[in-house]
Scaffold this active site. Structure first.
Site, PDB file in Angstrom:
ATOM      1  N   ASP A 112     -30.558  17.703  20.592  1.00  0.00           N
ATOM      2  CA  ASP A 112     -31.700  17.943  18.997  1.00  0.00           C
ATOM      3  C   ASP A 112     -32.464  17.173  18.006  1.00  0.00           C
ATOM      4  OD1 ASP A 112     -30.513  20.671  18.593  1.00  0.00           O
ATOM      5  OD2 ASP A 112     -27.894  19.666  18.064  1.00  0.00           O
TER       6      ASP A 112
ATOM      7  N   GLU B 127     -37.009  17.486  11.085  1.00  0.00           N
ATOM      8  CA  GLU B 127     -36.498  17.225   9.994  1.00  0.00           C
ATOM      9  C   GLU B 127     -35.324  16.657   9.262  1.00  0.00           C
ATOM     10  OE1 GLU B 127     -36.560  21.240   8.002  1.00  0.00           O
ATOM     11  OE2 GLU B 127     -37.919  20.382   7.038  1.00  0.00           O
ATOM     12  N   ASP B 128     -34.677  17.131   9.827  1.00  0.00           N
ATOM     13  CA  ASP B 128     -32.875  16.735   9.376  1.00  0.00           C
ATOM     14  C   ASP B 128     -32.579  14.987   9.378  1.00  0.00           C
ATOM     15  OD1 ASP B 128     -32.447  19.228   9.479  1.00  0.00           O
ATOM     16  OD2 ASP B 128     -31.904  19.067  11.361  1.00  0.00           O
TER      17      ASP B 128
ATOM     18  N   ARG C  71     -25.282  14.372  16.042  1.00  0.00           N
ATOM     19  CA  ARG C  71     -26.763  13.783  15.620  1.00  0.00           C
ATOM     20  C   ARG C  71     -26.503  12.518  14.365  1.00  0.00           C
ATOM     21  NH1 ARG C  71     -30.569  18.296  13.857  1.00  0.00           N
ATOM     22  NH2 ARG C  71     -31.785  17.425  14.065  1.00  0.00           N
TER      23      ARG C  71
ATOM     24  N   ARG D 102     -23.014  20.314   6.361  1.00  0.00           N
ATOM     25  CA  ARG D 102     -24.079  18.913   7.103  1.00  0.00           C
ATOM     26  C   ARG D 102     -24.096  18.422   6.479  1.00  0.00           C
ATOM     27  NH1 ARG D 102     -26.482  19.929  11.798  1.00  0.00           N
ATOM     28  NH2 ARG D 102     -25.181  21.758  13.302  1.00  0.00           N
TER      29      ARG D 102
ATOM     30  N   HIS E  34     -28.172  24.665   6.970  1.00  0.00           N
ATOM     31  CA  HIS E  34     -29.254  24.460   6.309  1.00  0.00           C
ATOM     32  C   HIS E  34     -29.916  25.443   5.244  1.00  0.00           C
ATOM     33  CE1 HIS E  34     -29.559  21.553   9.414  1.00  0.00           C
ATOM     34  NE2 HIS E  34     -28.919  20.928   8.821  1.00  0.00           N
TER      35      HIS E  34
ATOM     36  N   ILE F 248     -31.234  27.684  19.348  1.00  0.00           N
ATOM     37  CA  ILE F 248     -29.938  26.750  18.859  1.00  0.00           C
ATOM     38  C   ILE F 248     -30.368  26.554  17.147  1.00  0.00           C
ATOM     39  CG2 ILE F 248     -29.676  25.391  20.775  1.00  0.00           C
ATOM     40  CD1 ILE F 248     -32.067  23.120  20.425  1.00  0.00           C
TER      41      ILE F 248
ATOM     42  N   CYS G  82     -37.866  23.113  10.876  1.00  0.00           N
ATOM     43  CA  CYS G  82     -36.830  21.568  11.315  1.00  0.00           C
ATOM     44  C   CYS G  82     -38.069  20.425  12.135  1.00  0.00           C
ATOM     45  CB  CYS G  82     -35.596  22.211  11.978  1.00  0.00           C
ATOM     46  SG  CYS G  82     -35.657  23.996  11.116  1.00  0.00           S
TER      47      CYS G  82
HETATM   48  C1  CIR Z   1     -28.325  21.678  14.809  1.00  0.00           C
HETATM   49  O1  CIR Z   1     -27.561  22.755  14.357  1.00  0.00           O
HETATM   50  O2  CIR Z   1     -28.555  20.900  14.302  1.00  0.00           O
HETATM   51  C2  CIR Z   1     -29.530  22.305  15.129  1.00  0.00           C
HETATM   52  N1  CIR Z   1     -29.221  22.775  16.806  1.00  0.00           N
HETATM   53  C3  CIR Z   1     -30.764  22.944  14.557  1.00  0.00           C
HETATM   54  C4  CIR Z   1     -31.306  21.886  13.616  1.00  0.00           C
HETATM   55  C5  CIR Z   1     -32.020  23.316  12.216  1.00  0.00           C
HETATM   56  N2  CIR Z   1     -32.505  21.868  11.925  1.00  0.00           N
HETATM   57  C6  CIR Z   1     -33.553  22.916  10.577  1.00  0.00           C
HETATM   58  O3  CIR Z   1     -32.823  23.482  10.494  1.00  0.00           O
HETATM   59  N3  CIR Z   1     -33.270  21.683   9.422  1.00  0.00           N
END
Ligand code: CIR
Length: 255
Positions: free
Chosen positions: A60, A65-66, A85, A133, A163, A244, A250
């Protein structure tokens, strides 16, 4: 205005990304091609794009962004809530690139968790979603750091989406794309709400960059509403990432 964007190329393991969707696995070659188109679209908005290498051990990690919040004053490395992650943020190239752009790089500490997909910037104020999260402690640490730099933050509980920015996107000029559980939240009453229909909910994750709005392909009603506000729209296909739970925001850090 945004001057810089950081992205991370999806790795061949992108098909193993976490998902709640029932859309099948992403096909790596298609995801890689969509990512290249995404970078070209970003470039059209006048930003410099820094492209980081893919990392197989983190399926991932293209959802960069995360991993950090990039503000006008400082960058804050997060502590992702998803266990697979968590160590993404320890990648040396992330720290290196943030230190290249910022004099001040902060970090969220255990037991706080936060993913910056839960953070929506509106000028100097940051809305922080409390999600599966992002926990209270992570949000508290984030707000303390923001305040240290003269910025501010507040929390927004969320129940239905992954999110905060899955269902909300601030596209500047007081315009807010909004869907689902956030529609009746009084926190957002001061904005010009552009309601995203439920059958186009994925379109609520669009991104503003320098007068342009990047909108995902396949959400024509949302696209039209954004065009009607006078923005220059660039449509980008992110359907492989949608498999996903990933969207336009993101895939980059914008600052
Ligand atoms: C996750 O579940 O962490 C990733 N498959 C998708 C993350 C999406 N990120 C976001 O919305 N900022």
């Amino acid at each position: 205005m945004f001057k810089n964007v950081i992205v991370r190329v999806p790795s061949t393991t992108v098909c193993d990304g976490i998902t709640s969707a029932d859309l099948g696995k992403p096909i790596y070659t298609k995801a890689a091609a969509e990512h290249e188109t995404y970078v070209s679209a970003l470039t059209k908005t006048g930003v410099n794009v820094t492209v980081l290498e893919p990392h197989k051990e983190f399926p991932d990690s293209c959802f960069i962004e995360d991993d950090a919040l990039c503000t006008s004053k400082c960058a804050i490395i997060t502590r992702p809530g998803a266990s697979t992650r968590r160590k993404e943020v320890e990648l040396q190239d992330l720290s290196d690139v943030l230190h290249k752009f910022y004099d001040h790089v902060e970090q969220i500490q255990a037991p706080g968790t936060i993913e910056a997909g839960d953070i929506m910037m509106v000028g100097d104020h940051f809305y922080i979603g409390l999600s599966a999260r992002t926990n209270e402690e992570g949000a508290k640490q984030m707000i303390n750091i923001l305040e240290k730099y003269g910025l501010s933050g507040e929390t927004v509980p969320l129940k239905e989406v992954l999110h905060l920015k899955t269902g909300l996107s601030y596209i500047e000029n007081n315009n807010l794309l909004i869907n689902g559980e956030f529609l009746n939240d009084p926190r957002f009453d001061k904005f010009n709400k552009i309601e995203v229909d439920d059958d186009e909910a994925y379109g609520a994750n669009s991104i503003w960059l320098n007068g342009y709005v990047l909108v995902p392909a396949g959400y024509p009603k949302t696209q039209k509403k954004i065009e009607n506000l006078g923005y220059k729209v660039i449509v980008v296909d992110t359907s492989e990432f949608r498999k996903i739970d990933g969207g336009l925001s993101c895939l980059s850090l914008r600052f």
